[in-house]
Enzyme design. Structure first.
Site, PDB file in Angstrom:
ATOM      1  N   CYS A 122       0.866  -1.184   0.000  1.00 18.07           N
ATOM      2  CA  CYS A 122       0.000   0.000   0.000  1.00 18.07           C
ATOM      3  C   CYS A 122       0.896   1.225   0.000  1.00 18.07           C
ATOM      4  O   CYS A 122       2.093   1.122   0.247  1.00 18.07           O
ATOM      5  CB  CYS A 122      -0.907   0.004   1.226  1.00 18.07           C
ATOM      6  SG  CYS A 122      -2.281   1.172   1.049  1.00 18.07           S
ATOM      7  N   CYS A 124      -0.175   4.251   1.663  1.00 16.07           N
ATOM      8  CA  CYS A 124      -0.600   5.261   2.645  1.00 16.07           C
ATOM      9  C   CYS A 124       0.453   5.564   3.711  1.00 16.07           C
ATOM     10  O   CYS A 124       0.496   6.664   4.241  1.00 16.07           O
ATOM     11  CB  CYS A 124      -1.931   4.889   3.281  1.00 16.07           C
ATOM     12  SG  CYS A 124      -1.883   3.374   4.247  1.00 16.07           S
ATOM     13  N   CYS A 132      -3.990   6.141  -0.041  1.00 12.42           N
ATOM     14  CA  CYS A 132      -3.385   4.873  -0.470  1.00 12.42           C
ATOM     15  C   CYS A 132      -2.931   4.881  -1.934  1.00 12.42           C
ATOM     16  O   CYS A 132      -2.634   3.825  -2.496  1.00 12.42           O
ATOM     17  CB  CYS A 132      -4.357   3.725  -0.217  1.00 12.42           C
ATOM     18  SG  CYS A 132      -4.866   3.629   1.511  1.00 12.42           S
ATOM     19  N   LYS A 197     -12.206  -5.021   2.087  1.00 11.87           N
ATOM     20  CA  LYS A 197     -11.675  -4.138   3.120  1.00 11.87           C
ATOM     21  C   LYS A 197     -12.595  -2.944   3.253  1.00 11.87           C
ATOM     22  O   LYS A 197     -12.833  -2.215   2.285  1.00 11.87           O
ATOM     23  CB  LYS A 197     -10.266  -3.685   2.753  1.00 11.87           C
ATOM     24  CG  LYS A 197      -9.683  -2.693   3.743  1.00 11.87           C
ATOM     25  CD  LYS A 197      -8.243  -2.379   3.450  1.00 11.87           C
ATOM     26  CE  LYS A 197      -7.708  -1.345   4.425  1.00 11.87           C
ATOM     27  NZ  LYS A 197      -6.309  -1.012   4.157  1.00 11.87           N
ATOM     28  N   LYS A 250     -11.679  -7.737   6.216  1.00 13.10           N
ATOM     29  CA  LYS A 250     -11.091  -6.824   7.199  1.00 13.10           C
ATOM     30  C   LYS A 250     -12.016  -5.650   7.442  1.00 13.10           C
ATOM     31  O   LYS A 250     -12.462  -5.054   6.459  1.00 13.10           O
ATOM     32  CB  LYS A 250      -9.750  -6.340   6.650  1.00 13.10           C
ATOM     33  CG  LYS A 250      -9.064  -5.314   7.497  1.00 13.10           C
ATOM     34  CD  LYS A 250      -7.821  -4.849   6.822  1.00 13.10           C
ATOM     35  CE  LYS A 250      -7.272  -3.695   7.627  1.00 13.10           C
ATOM     36  NZ  LYS A 250      -6.266  -2.965   6.933  1.00 13.10           N
ATOM     37  N   TYR A 315      -2.932  -8.810  16.374  1.00 12.95           N
ATOM     38  CA  TYR A 315      -1.931  -8.280  17.303  1.00 12.95           C
ATOM     39  C   TYR A 315      -1.852  -9.126  18.567  1.00 12.95           C
ATOM     40  O   TYR A 315      -0.972  -8.934  19.391  1.00 12.95           O
ATOM     41  CB  TYR A 315      -2.255  -6.813  17.630  1.00 12.95           C
ATOM     42  CG  TYR A 315      -2.312  -5.971  16.378  1.00 12.95           C
ATOM     43  CD1 TYR A 315      -1.138  -5.517  15.784  1.00 12.95           C
ATOM     44  CD2 TYR A 315      -3.523  -5.695  15.752  1.00 12.95           C
ATOM     45  CE1 TYR A 315      -1.184  -4.794  14.599  1.00 12.95           C
ATOM     46  CE2 TYR A 315      -3.584  -4.968  14.579  1.00 12.95           C
ATOM     47  CZ  TYR A 315      -2.406  -4.524  14.001  1.00 12.95           C
ATOM     48  OH  TYR A 315      -2.452  -3.821  12.830  1.00 12.95           O
TER      49      TYR A 315
HETATM   50  C1  PBG Z   1      -2.959   0.186   4.805  1.00 12.12           C
HETATM   51  C2  PBG Z   1      -3.532  -0.617   5.918  1.00 12.12           C
HETATM   52  C3  PBG Z   1      -4.339  -0.193   6.990  1.00 12.12           C
HETATM   53  C4  PBG Z   1      -4.507  -1.303   7.822  1.00 12.12           C
HETATM   54  C5  PBG Z   1      -3.836  -2.357   7.233  1.00 12.12           C
HETATM   55  N1  PBG Z   1      -3.249  -1.920   6.046  1.00 12.12           N
HETATM   56  C6  PBG Z   1      -4.869   1.127   7.325  1.00 12.12           C
HETATM   57  C7  PBG Z   1      -5.918   1.777   6.564  1.00 12.12           C
HETATM   58  O1  PBG Z   1      -6.428   1.272   5.562  1.00 12.12           O
HETATM   59  O2  PBG Z   1      -6.213   2.884   6.968  1.00 12.12           O
HETATM   60  C8  PBG Z   1      -5.258  -1.317   9.125  1.00 12.12           C
HETATM   61  C9  PBG Z   1      -4.875  -2.380  10.073  1.00 12.12           C
HETATM   62  C10 PBG Z   1      -5.330  -2.183  11.484  1.00 12.12           C
HETATM   63  O3  PBG Z   1      -6.137  -1.308  11.825  1.00 12.12           O
HETATM   64  O4  PBG Z   1      -4.854  -2.968  12.308  1.00 12.12           O
HETATM   65  N2  PBG Z   1      -3.839   0.615   3.853  1.00 12.12           N
END
Ligand code: PBG
Length: 325
Positions: A122, A124, A132, A197, A250, A315
């Site tokens: 990604c 971001c 992103c 996602k 996710k 985590y």
């Molecule tokens: C990157 C990404 C994110 C997460 C995983 N990859 C953040 C987002 O999309 O803002 C979030 C993971 C988490 O909250 O543990 N794009």
């Protein structure tokens, strides 16, 4: 079923732990987990993330140490996120040969070779605006972003990444990454796509950890609307058609319906990401004495497995592996 009771007494099978264990339908093992890690510049750096107790930003040397411990606990893999020294509009730190994540991957494959290294693909964390992809006129443009994402994936694989996990939610990125990897001779590297996602509020603590909060607007023009289920199935199908080897849902707990449906309808390897906010909620409640820390942790993970996850990015991986040992 007219004479269900007293013929049927489901409690019969709950009478002892031995009996319950024989008819238990889902189980947990350290082999189910992938541990997310945040790598930052420097040496000997271990900066705790306040909203994610026990999780730190780690420099490469500390990351290697941490991963030895992870492997020792029987956890098969990690996913790495990079916090670069500098950010810019095009997120160049994400696809440099000597970028932070590329260095981390090289070190891990050298020092802890048996541990699977998944690269989050990604931009971001690397863009100064925190989106992103490439921003034009206040929105992320799709196709130009896909090109940079494919470049990022290739640089990660060249550094030694075992699996590529695109998390950006641009259209067509799985196909583009597959093509670029195949062309470079990496046709054996699998893609784990963050297929469904959602634009979720549960990513808050992660954005503190990765310093990747969008500087304007939000991610709703590319991440999915939490109200949508049918759309998730479409995203998952498209990613599979483009060549995704594994898919991901996710966040995890608020979206178990999506995970269950994807697993039963498509029967493909599926992961769930128990995200930072899910972790933070459980940790906070446990710290207040409102929930039993170990039981709530294991129950949350077990329920994600029961709903259909083949593995879980969490985590809690280290804590849970220790508890299960
Ligand atoms: C990157 C990404 C994110 C997460 C995983 N990859 C953040 C987002 O999309 O803002 C979030 C993971 C988490 O909250 O543990 N794009």
């Amino acid at each position: 079923m007219a004479v269900a009771f007293p013929v049927h007494r489901p409690r019969r099978l709950r009478g002892s732990e031995a009996l319950r264990s024989l008819v238990r339908e889902a189980g947990l093992s350290p082999l189910d987990f992938v541990y997310p890690l945040f790598v930052c510049p420097g040496e000997g750096v271990r900066v705790p993330i306040e909203s994610m107790p026990g999780v730190c930003n780690l420099s490469v040397d500390c990351l290697v140490e941490e991963c030895r411990e992870v492997a020792g606990l029987g956890i098969p893999g990690v996913i790495v996120f990079g916090i670069p020294p500098r950010k810019d509009a095009l997120g160049t730190g994400g696809y440099e040969e000597c970028g932070i994540v590329q260095e981390a991957i090289r070190a891990l494959k050298r020092e802890v070779p048996g541990l699977l290294v998944i690269a989050d693909t990604c931009l971001c964390e690397y863009t100064d605006h925190g989106h992103c992809g490439v921003v034009e006129d206040g929105d992320v443009v799709n196709d130009a972003s896909v090109e940079l994402l494919a470049r990022t994936a290739l640089s990660q694989v060249m550094a030694g990444a075992d699996v590529i996990a695109p998390s950006d939610m641009m259209d067509g990125r799985v196909g583009a990454i597959r093509a670029v990897l195949d062309q470079a001779g990496f046709e054996r590297v699998p893609i784990l796509s963050y297929a469904a996602k959602y634009a979720s509020s549960f990513y808050g603590p992660f954005r503190d950890a990765a310093q990747s909060a969008p500087q304007f607007g939000d991610r709703r023009s590319y991440q999915m609307d939490p109200a949508n289920h049918r759309e998730a199935m479409k995203e998952i199908r498209l990613d599979l058609e483009e060549g995704a080897d594994m898919i991901m849902v996710k966040p995890a707990m608020p979206y178990l319906d999506v995970l269950y449906h994807a697993k039963t309808a498509l029967d493909v390897p599926a992961a769930a990401y128990q995200v930072s906010g899910e972790f933070a909620m459980l940790k906070a409640a446990a710290r207040n004495g409102w929930l039993d820390p170990e039981r709530s942790m294991l129950e949350s993970l077990l329920c994600i497995k029961r709903a259909g996850a083949d593995f879980i990015l969490t985590y809690f991986a280290k804590d849970a592996a220790r508890t299960l040992a």
